[in-house]
Design a protein around this motif. Structure first.
Motif, PDB file in Angstrom:
ATOM      1  N   ASP A  74       4.242  -5.645  21.283  1.00 43.78           N
ATOM      2  CA  ASP A  74       3.685  -5.250  22.580  1.00 43.78           C
ATOM      3  C   ASP A  74       3.523  -3.739  22.589  1.00 43.78           C
ATOM      4  O   ASP A  74       4.514  -3.000  22.528  1.00 43.78           O
ATOM      5  CB  ASP A  74       4.631  -5.700  23.701  1.00 43.78           C
ATOM      6  CG  ASP A  74       4.012  -5.602  25.080  1.00 43.78           C
ATOM      7  OD1 ASP A  74       3.278  -4.626  25.332  1.00 43.78           O
ATOM      8  OD2 ASP A  74       4.276  -6.496  25.904  1.00 43.78           O
TER       9      ASP A  74
ATOM     10  N   GLU B  47       6.400   1.633  28.293  1.00 45.49           N
ATOM     11  CA  GLU B  47       7.710   1.021  28.458  1.00 45.49           C
ATOM     12  C   GLU B  47       7.913   0.373  29.820  1.00 45.49           C
ATOM     13  O   GLU B  47       8.606  -0.654  29.929  1.00 45.49           O
ATOM     14  CB  GLU B  47       8.815   2.058  28.184  1.00 45.49           C
ATOM     15  CG  GLU B  47       9.103   3.053  29.296  1.00 45.49           C
ATOM     16  CD  GLU B  47       8.084   4.184  29.411  1.00 45.49           C
ATOM     17  OE1 GLU B  47       8.374   5.153  30.132  1.00 45.49           O
ATOM     18  OE2 GLU B  47       7.009   4.108  28.793  1.00 45.49           O
TER      19      GLU B  47
ATOM     20  N   PHE C  59       6.261  -3.107  29.765  1.00 45.86           N
ATOM     21  CA  PHE C  59       7.047  -4.038  28.951  1.00 45.86           C
ATOM     22  C   PHE C  59       8.327  -4.430  29.660  1.00 45.86           C
ATOM     23  O   PHE C  59       8.710  -5.601  29.672  1.00 45.86           O
ATOM     24  CB  PHE C  59       7.364  -3.402  27.598  1.00 45.86           C
ATOM     25  CG  PHE C  59       8.133  -4.308  26.676  1.00 45.86           C
ATOM     26  CD1 PHE C  59       7.468  -5.152  25.809  1.00 45.86           C
ATOM     27  CD2 PHE C  59       9.528  -4.315  26.670  1.00 45.86           C
ATOM     28  CE1 PHE C  59       8.171  -6.015  24.960  1.00 45.86           C
ATOM     29  CE2 PHE C  59      10.243  -5.157  25.830  1.00 45.86           C
ATOM     30  CZ  PHE C  59       9.557  -6.012  24.964  1.00 45.86           C
TER      31      PHE C  59
ATOM     32  N   HIS D  12       7.307  -9.301  29.742  1.00 45.98           N
ATOM     33  CA  HIS D  12       6.748  -9.379  28.396  1.00 45.98           C
ATOM     34  C   HIS D  12       6.933 -10.776  27.824  1.00 45.98           C
ATOM     35  O   HIS D  12       7.742 -11.574  28.323  1.00 45.98           O
ATOM     36  CB  HIS D  12       7.384  -8.334  27.468  1.00 45.98           C
ATOM     37  CG  HIS D  12       8.877  -8.418  27.372  1.00 45.98           C
ATOM     38  ND1 HIS D  12       9.710  -7.667  28.159  1.00 45.98           N
ATOM     39  CD2 HIS D  12       9.690  -9.182  26.589  1.00 45.98           C
ATOM     40  CE1 HIS D  12      10.976  -7.945  27.864  1.00 45.98           C
ATOM     41  NE2 HIS D  12      10.984  -8.869  26.921  1.00 45.98           N
TER      42      HIS D  12
ATOM     43  N   SER E 114       9.221 -10.621  22.030  1.00 45.74           N
ATOM     44  CA  SER E 114       8.314  -9.594  21.510  1.00 45.74           C
ATOM     45  C   SER E 114       9.038  -8.271  21.306  1.00 45.74           C
ATOM     46  O   SER E 114      10.080  -7.998  21.903  1.00 45.74           O
ATOM     47  CB  SER E 114       7.108  -9.414  22.436  1.00 45.74           C
ATOM     48  OG  SER E 114       7.508  -9.120  23.755  1.00 45.74           O
ATOM     49  N   LEU E 115       8.460  -7.463  20.441  1.00 49.78           N
ATOM     50  CA  LEU E 115       8.996  -6.142  20.113  1.00 49.78           C
ATOM     51  C   LEU E 115       8.176  -5.085  20.829  1.00 49.78           C
ATOM     52  O   LEU E 115       6.941  -5.090  20.745  1.00 49.78           O
ATOM     53  CB  LEU E 115       8.936  -5.921  18.599  1.00 49.78           C
ATOM     54  CG  LEU E 115       9.291  -4.532  18.071  1.00 49.78           C
ATOM     55  CD1 LEU E 115      10.753  -4.205  18.359  1.00 49.78           C
ATOM     56  CD2 LEU E 115       9.007  -4.442  16.580  1.00 49.78           C
ATOM     57  N   SER E 116       8.820  -4.189  21.512  1.00 49.07           N
ATOM     58  CA  SER E 116       8.132  -3.114  22.218  1.00 49.07           C
ATOM     59  C   SER E 116       7.993  -1.895  21.312  1.00 49.07           C
ATOM     60  O   SER E 116       8.996  -1.313  20.874  1.00 49.07           O
ATOM     61  CB  SER E 116       8.920  -2.727  23.481  1.00 49.07           C
ATOM     62  OG  SER E 116       8.381  -1.552  24.069  1.00 49.07           O
TER      63      SER E 116
ATOM     64  N   GLU F  68       9.957 -12.533  29.858  1.00 48.51           N
ATOM     65  CA  GLU F  68      11.259 -11.873  29.939  1.00 48.51           C
ATOM     66  C   GLU F  68      11.071 -10.477  30.513  1.00 48.51           C
ATOM     67  O   GLU F  68       9.943  -9.948  30.573  1.00 48.51           O
ATOM     68  CB  GLU F  68      11.911 -11.780  28.550  1.00 48.51           C
ATOM     69  CG  GLU F  68      12.331 -13.118  27.980  1.00 48.51           C
ATOM     70  CD  GLU F  68      12.978 -12.999  26.610  1.00 48.51           C
ATOM     71  OE1 GLU F  68      12.675 -12.019  25.886  1.00 48.51           O
ATOM     72  OE2 GLU F  68      13.778 -13.879  26.251  1.00 48.51           O
TER      73      GLU F  68
ATOM     74  N   VAL G  98      13.307  -6.419  31.032  1.00 55.29           N
ATOM     75  CA  VAL G  98      14.428  -5.564  30.658  1.00 55.29           C
ATOM     76  C   VAL G  98      14.853  -4.784  31.893  1.00 55.29           C
ATOM     77  O   VAL G  98      14.020  -4.090  32.504  1.00 55.29           O
ATOM     78  CB  VAL G  98      14.037  -4.578  29.530  1.00 55.29           C
ATOM     79  CG1 VAL G  98      15.168  -3.592  29.261  1.00 55.29           C
ATOM     80  CG2 VAL G  98      13.670  -5.334  28.258  1.00 55.29           C
TER      81      VAL G  98
ATOM     82  N   SER H 205      14.333  -3.983  23.198  1.00 54.29           N
ATOM     83  CA  SER H 205      13.617  -5.165  22.704  1.00 54.29           C
ATOM     84  C   SER H 205      14.237  -5.674  21.411  1.00 54.29           C
ATOM     85  O   SER H 205      14.299  -6.893  21.187  1.00 54.29           O
ATOM     86  CB  SER H 205      12.129  -4.841  22.499  1.00 54.29           C
ATOM     87  OG  SER H 205      11.903  -3.960  21.412  1.00 54.29           O
TER      88      SER H 205
ATOM     89  N   GLN I 224      17.373  -7.508  22.540  1.00 48.87           N
ATOM     90  CA  GLN I 224      17.028  -8.746  23.240  1.00 48.87           C
ATOM     91  C   GLN I 224      16.571  -9.821  22.255  1.00 48.87           C
ATOM     92  O   GLN I 224      16.956 -10.989  22.374  1.00 48.87           O
ATOM     93  CB  GLN I 224      15.935  -8.460  24.273  1.00 48.87           C
ATOM     94  CG  GLN I 224      15.701  -9.586  25.255  1.00 48.87           C
ATOM     95  CD  GLN I 224      14.689  -9.194  26.314  1.00 48.87           C
ATOM     96  OE1 GLN I 224      13.498  -9.081  26.044  1.00 48.87           O
ATOM     97  NE2 GLN I 224      15.167  -8.986  27.540  1.00 48.87           N
ATOM     98  N   ARG I 225      15.782  -9.436  21.261  1.00 47.66           N
ATOM     99  CA  ARG I 225      15.328 -10.387  20.245  1.00 47.66           C
ATOM    100  C   ARG I 225      16.499 -10.971  19.460  1.00 47.66           C
ATOM    101  O   ARG I 225      16.425 -12.102  18.965  1.00 47.66           O
ATOM    102  CB  ARG I 225      14.369  -9.690  19.273  1.00 47.66           C
ATOM    103  CG  ARG I 225      12.954  -9.541  19.774  1.00 47.66           C
ATOM    104  CD  ARG I 225      12.195  -8.439  19.036  1.00 47.66           C
ATOM    105  NE  ARG I 225      12.348  -8.497  17.596  1.00 47.66           N
ATOM    106  CZ  ARG I 225      11.511  -9.150  16.767  1.00 47.66           C
ATOM    107  NH1 ARG I 225      10.474  -9.809  17.263  1.00 47.66           N
ATOM    108  NH2 ARG I 225      11.710  -9.141  15.462  1.00 47.66           N
TER     109      ARG I 225
END
Length: 452
Positions: free
Chosen positions: A268, A272, A275, A279, A283-285, A348, A350, A424, A427-428
């Motif tokens: 992504d 920030e 995201f 998002h 996914s990776l920010s 999701e 953050v 991110s 979270q992943r």
């Protein structure tokens, strides 16, 4: 005469287009080559040669691409390695470009067979030297790429290059290095946009050592080694696939996008705050401007990449990623997060906390586990937060086990952008307790946990 320096954003890489009498050469081109073709064509020049200063570690060279599009000859350095394209440049070899002349100067140290290229003006006077990664403004090239056991030997070679080959060219000669400030190819490149042999002789700290032994001791340092460097080294020996045969990532419906997530990596590139608000799960920010600096640290090779972005034009993201050999771009989410949400898919978020709120929380006596993802150099230059736990962002995947899961974690950097990358990543990997601190160092005012 034609002279143009092209900077690749995010990695501070410099390439050069030099020509005279309608013939031009390119030195250390990047893989997306349209900038060279457009500049040369606009002024009526034909690119006849590509010169490489060394086997690069931090980006994919565009030599093969340029040769395919223009018929230019490729001359590479590091002739001791098994290149699959081009010819090896030789010390003392010359090229005529109209009234100008370029001469190859053997410049080992950063790599064993690095080359510099000295440009003579029409009066055959030394004028500009293209030093690659041998000599920068305020620094010299790193010498650790072949391993710690060879650092001292490579540093000795670099000393000989500097003091026997480059500095004797004369103080008036302009230095055009391969990188500017912010590159990973040296630790302390100065922000001088242009420099000369004389300026470097006087102001470059790495040229102030009293003798060869002191120089070797001072520059033989192990620096961070990004995981993508190995792939760059391979591609720059074998030659990468041609971009002209590679289409831009296609737009995908939310359903098509969702069906490919399990076998892909979702990146992504929005800012920030977007995201953090919502998002695609997992996914990776990495914000768009941060891709050059961070994609190579966190994205694997050989796995399809799905993109979530602002707008519908994937070409900026494509350009950044292919410079690092990420060619398997499977597509981008058409309509962005709006289409994802209207299709009814889960997302999701953050948690985001203003820096002032965290400072008040700490000063009221509450416990908080603070993760500071800035580098050690930043801590030295700008101060650290008392009681914070420092794990540099690039080291976080290897050190996640140090981050607790049983209480809130507040992620901090100079602003918010790297903090969101860190959030991110966590979270992943299963963390659900991480919040990003908005505001960074400038807004920090805690008395309980001051900046020290």
């Amino acid at each position: 005469m034609l002279f143009q320096r092209i900077e690749s954003e995010g990695i501070a890489q410099y390439s050069y287009l030099v020509g005279d009498s309608h013939e031009a050469v390119v030195i250390d081109p990047r893989r997306d080559i349209d900038v060279y073709l457009e500049a040369a064509t606009f002024q009526g020049y034909r690119i006849v040669a590509v010169l490489e200063t060394h086997r690069h570690e931090d980006f994919v060279l565009g030599s093969v691409e340029l040769a395919a599009r223009t018929g230019a000859e490729i001359w590479h350095a590091d002739g001791q390695w098994d290149y699959r394209y081009g010819q090896a440049a030789r010390d003392g070899q010359t090229w005529k470009i109209g009234r100008l002349k370029l001469e190859a100067i053997s410049s080992p140290g950063h790599t064993p067979g690095s080359m510099s290229y000295l440009l003579y003006d029409s009066g055959v006077n030394p004028w500009i030297v293209f030093t690659g990664d041998a000599l920068f403004a305020g620094d010299v090239g790193r010498v650790d790429f072949l391993g710690e056991d060879r650092m001292a030997g490579m540093a000795g070679l670099l000393y000989d290059t500097l003091y026997r080959r480059l500095l004797p060219l004369g103080d008036e000669v302009i230095v055009c290095p391969g990188h500017g400030a912010g590159s990973v190819c040296a630790a302390d490149i100065a922000d001088r946009s242009w420099t000369t042999i004389g300026l470097e002789r006087r102001y470059n700290p790495k040229l102030q050592f009293p003798d060869r032994d002191a120089f070797v001791l001072g520059v033989a340092r192990k620096l961070e080694y990004a995981p993508y460097f190995r792939e760059m080294e391979r591609l720059n020996l074998e030659g990468p696939p041609l971009l002209g045969e590679m289409p831009l990532p296609k737009p995908l419906s939310a359903a098509s996008f969702a069906s490919q997530i399990e076998s892909s990596v979702v990146v992504d590139t929005r800012m920030e705050l977007g995201f953090g608000a919502a998002h695609v799960p997992g996914s990776l920010s990495i914000w768009l401007g941060g891709l050059p600096g961070y994609a190579g640290w966190f994205l694997p090779y050989g796995k399809p990449i799905l993109l979530v972005q602002e707008g519908e034009d994937p070409s900026p993201t494509f350009r950044y990623l292919v410079r690092f050999g990420y060619d398997t771009l499977a597509g981008h989410l058409a309509g962005g997060m709006l289409s994802w949400n209207t299709a009814g898919y889960e997302n999701e978020s953050v948690p985001m906390v203003p820096v002032s709120s965290l400072c008040r929380l700490l000063d009221s006596g509450e416990k908080a586990w603070i993760l500071d993802v800035r580098s050690e150099d930043e801590l030295v230059s700008h101060g650290s937060i008392s009681g914070a736990h420092n794990i540099h962002l690039t080291m976080l995947p290897e050190r996640m086990n140090e981050v607790p899961k049983d209480g809130p974690v507040y992620i901090f950097c100079a602003s918010d952008l790297r903090s969101m990358i860190a959030a991110s990543l966590l979270q992943r990997a299963g963390w659900r307790n991480a919040a990003v601190v908005l505001g960074g160092l400038i807004g920090w005012n805690s008395t309980t946990c001051p900046i020290v």
